[in-house]
Write a protein that holds these residues in place. Structure first.
Motif, PDB file in Angstrom:
ATOM      1  N   GLN B  26       0.830  -1.205   0.000  1.00 55.65           N
ATOM      2  CA  GLN B  26       0.000   0.000   0.000  1.00 55.65           C
ATOM      3  C   GLN B  26       0.864   1.256   0.000  1.00 55.65           C
ATOM      4  O   GLN B  26       0.627   2.179  -0.759  1.00 55.65           O
ATOM      5  CB  GLN B  26      -0.866   0.054   1.259  1.00 55.65           C
ATOM      6  N   ILE B  39      -6.142   1.551  -4.719  1.00 51.33           N
ATOM      7  CA  ILE B  39      -5.261   1.136  -3.625  1.00 51.33           C
ATOM      8  C   ILE B  39      -6.059   0.361  -2.583  1.00 51.33           C
ATOM      9  O   ILE B  39      -5.611  -0.652  -2.059  1.00 51.33           O
ATOM     10  CB  ILE B  39      -4.559   2.370  -2.996  1.00 51.33           C
ATOM     11  N   ARG B  40      -7.267   0.818  -2.321  1.00 54.12           N
ATOM     12  CA  ARG B  40      -8.110   0.119  -1.351  1.00 54.12           C
ATOM     13  C   ARG B  40      -8.396  -1.307  -1.806  1.00 54.12           C
ATOM     14  O   ARG B  40      -8.320  -2.253  -1.045  1.00 54.12           O
ATOM     15  CB  ARG B  40      -9.426   0.895  -1.189  1.00 54.12           C
ATOM     16  N   ALA B  43      -5.386  -3.286  -1.390  1.00 48.42           N
ATOM     17  CA  ALA B  43      -5.137  -3.517   0.029  1.00 48.42           C
ATOM     18  C   ALA B  43      -5.983  -4.686   0.527  1.00 48.42           C
ATOM     19  O   ALA B  43      -5.487  -5.570   1.239  1.00 48.42           O
ATOM     20  CB  ALA B  43      -5.467  -2.254   0.826  1.00 48.42           C
ATOM     21  N   ILE B  44      -7.247  -4.694   0.139  1.00 44.69           N
ATOM     22  CA  ILE B  44      -8.139  -5.768   0.588  1.00 44.69           C
ATOM     23  C   ILE B  44      -7.663  -7.114   0.036  1.00 44.69           C
ATOM     24  O   ILE B  44      -7.513  -8.090   0.763  1.00 44.69           O
ATOM     25  CB  ILE B  44      -9.595  -5.467   0.154  1.00 44.69           C
ATOM     26  N   TYR B  47      -4.361  -8.212   1.658  1.00 38.01           N
ATOM     27  CA  TYR B  47      -4.526  -8.680   3.035  1.00 38.01           C
ATOM     28  C   TYR B  47      -5.153 -10.071   3.078  1.00 38.01           C
ATOM     29  O   TYR B  47      -4.689 -10.959   3.791  1.00 38.01           O
ATOM     30  CB  TYR B  47      -5.376  -7.690   3.830  1.00 38.01           C
TER      31      TYR B  47
END
Lengths: 442, 146
Positions: B26, B39-40, B43-44, B47
């Motif tokens: 990120q 980016i979100r 990120a999800i 992760y």
């Protein structure tokens, strides 16, 4: 007298006192500080006002960019906006005596925050209740109360902007009330009213900076608690020593109304303790706040409805401009809560009617904040990133900060952006010397 | 233009550090100013993939490859692999053990979430042979946040 400042400028460095020790470099969450010529300099448009540099500076060279007490001009009607954190600075003293002390300092009005904290709580509960059905905002909603958190999100976690609760902050509600009711009161005599926010941290220097309220010409000045404390403490002591009961005619209902509920707000968890929300969390401390925001960005905590963040440990009473140690202050607040008891005083129906009229909502905050940083942040291209990786191979990556940047990656970015040079790196210089020595020796 | 590739190590069963690799990705993408929504999503996905590797994998790696038209996120591990990939892609299917569930994981949403948030996903695995998950995110598509 108080020209509109750059809204992102929160601290100043004293060049005389700065020893260039690099302590502040390492704690800055947005990497806004560099050391050039053994003195700290700051990249203004990256500062979010967390105050960690003030907290950490061993030389006392960093100060909040709040105003000095001298700005209290006699020809103004001075209105002090007081948060419960101020009361925590006087363990064992009743809030009314502290407010009386403020009046002795030529503040004509002292506005206690309690009333507005309750308004905010009602509005927040209502928004969350409706959001359960409409899902107009994503869970978890993030409290907008700590301005550092909101700026941190705008700067480092822009994708979380929709999570920030679109309700006006208590301080904005408070300032608005003054504008609506106290200022018209003085219109007749044409006196100038000035708002003084008494701050536990360096961030709230511009009351409008987070809210899209239309700009006014009313002077709004932020004072640090530490700035007014010596004088205020003297007045408070004299008030308590005198046998006469201080008498003061309050003109507005919220001028003296400290409550147990509001006192809780000085502590971490105080915002959510009395709120009618099923699942909420309170997080305090800068590192923890960043860690939790990272987790929210990765999709965690979607089963939580509301998260209260405070970048200062233990909440606002851990603010860097406070005078009393945060744990002593916390104990003082806890005693005050016991004394005042809990419970709200505003009628829910009245607040809900105002809510219905849209009195508490703010929609422009995200775009305004994103612009605050968006204009200044320039993205790095793939080529630049490749250059950065190459530089990182050369400089060893031990984050010694001798170059004046907080870590090697930031240094490499600075080199690529042209604001630093490779020979600022000690390691590179040492390698260079070795190389030049080797041939002469052989 | 040649792509830029960056890899991060994932240690199996290290729940304390789980998520660090995705956070590094990120931060890497943020310094290049990619769209926050994109980016979100990454990120999800990062992760979820990282957690899978930590829980079920042996050691592994998370890598990001950046090209002018797309981003490729790849998570590979040396774990015990997936027996039936089609089944694993179904929401709610989980092979997590009690230990994982106690920590709040194992809802069976990992791969489905990754599929939902990426533009393309490829899963290669065989029992005992480790797992490779590759996700592609196309640029200039106006990414949606989920």
């Amino acid at each position: 007298m108080n020209a509109k400042r750059h809204s992102a400028c929160f601290v100043r460095f004293d060049e005389e006192l700065c020893t260039g020790c690099a302590s502040c470099l390492r704690v800055c969450p947005t990497k806004a500080i560099r050391i050039k010529k053994k003195k700290s300099i700051r990249i203004v448009n990256r500062c979010i006002g967390c105050g960690e540099c003030i907290r950490t500076c061993p030389a006392g060279a960093v100060r909040a960019a709040t105003s000095d007490l001298e700005v209290l001009e006699k020809d103004h009607v001075a209105v002090a906006l007081v948060s419960p954190v101020l009361y925590a600075q006087f363990p064992g003293v009743m809030p009314k005596d502290i407010l009386h002390g403020l009046r002795q300092m030529d503040f004509q009005h002292t506005i206690d925050m309690s009333y507005f904290l309750e308004m905010f709580q009602f509005a927040t509960e209502e928004f969350i209740k409706r959001n359960r059905e409409t899902r107009s905002a994503p869970w978890p909603l993030i409290s907008p109360v700590c301005p550092v958190v909101v700026r941190l999100i705008a700067f480092q976690f822009p994708s979380l902007m929709p999570h920030v609760l679109p309700v006006l902050r208590p301080v904005a509600l408070m300032a608005r009330e003054v504008k609506r009711r106290i200022i018209p009161f003085y219109m007749e005599t044409a006196e100038v009213v000035a708002l003084y926010y008494i701050n536990p941290c360096p961030t709230k220097m511009d009351l409008t900076c987070l809210e899209p309220e239309k700009q006014t010409t009313i002077p709004e000045i932020a004072l640090g608690i530490n700035d007014i404390y010596p004088e205020l403490a003297g007045h408070v002591r004299r008030t308590r020593e005198s046998d006469a009961i201080p008498f003061y005619q309050t003109r507005f209902e919220y001028e003296t109304c400290a409550t147990g509920n509001a006192s809780m707000w000085a502590m971490s968890g105080g915002e959510i303790a009395d709120m009618d929300i099923d699942k909420s969390l309170a997080v305090s401390g800068l590192e923890e706040t960043i860690a939790y925001l990272q987790k929210i960005e990765m999709g965690l905590f979607q089963d939580i409805e509301y998260i209260e963040f405070r970048t200062c440990r233990e909440g606002c009473l851990g603010g860097v401009l406070n005078v009393v140690d945060k744990y002593l202050a916390k104990s003082a607040i806890q005693k005050m809560i016991k004394m005042f008891g809990l419970g709200r005083r505003l009628p829910r129906e009245k607040i809900l009617r105002l809510y219905e009229k849209g009195d508490f909502q703010t929609e422009k905050r995200p775009s305004r904040l994103l612009n605050l940083f968006g204009e200044q942040k320039e993205g790095l291209s793939i080529e630049s990133m490749q250059k950065i990786e190459k530089i990182l191979d050369v400089v060893e990556g031990r984050d010694c900060a001798a170059c004046g940047a907080p870590d090697c990656r930031t240094f490499a970015e600075d080199v690529v952006r042209g604001s630093a040079s490779m020979k600022d790196c000690l390691w590179v210089r040492a390698q260079g010397k070795k190389k030049s020595k080797a041939p002469s020796a052989g | 233009m040649s792509g830029l590739k960056k890899s991060f190590y994932i240690k199996a069963r290290d729940f304390n550090r789980a998520g660090e690799a995705s956070i590094s990705v990120q931060n890497f993408l943020k310094s290049m100013n990619f769209d926050p929504g994109l980016i979100r999503r990454i990120a999800i996905c990062g992760y979820e993939g990282e957690m899978n590797a930590v829980m079920h994998g042996g050691d592994g790696a998370l890598s990001i490859e950046i090209d002018s038209d797309k981003l490729v996120l790849e998570i590979s591990d040396d774990g015990y692999g997936i027996e039936d990939i089609e089944l694993a892609m179904q929401a709610g299917f989980s092979t997590a053990n009690d230990e994982h569930r106690e920590m709040g994981f194992g809802a069976g949403m990992g791969l489905p979430n990754m599929k939902k948030n990426s533009d393309q996903i490829m899963v290669a695995s065989e029992k005992g042979q480790g797992t490779q998950v590759q996700m592609i995110f196309f640029l200039n598509q106006g990414g949606q946040i989920d």
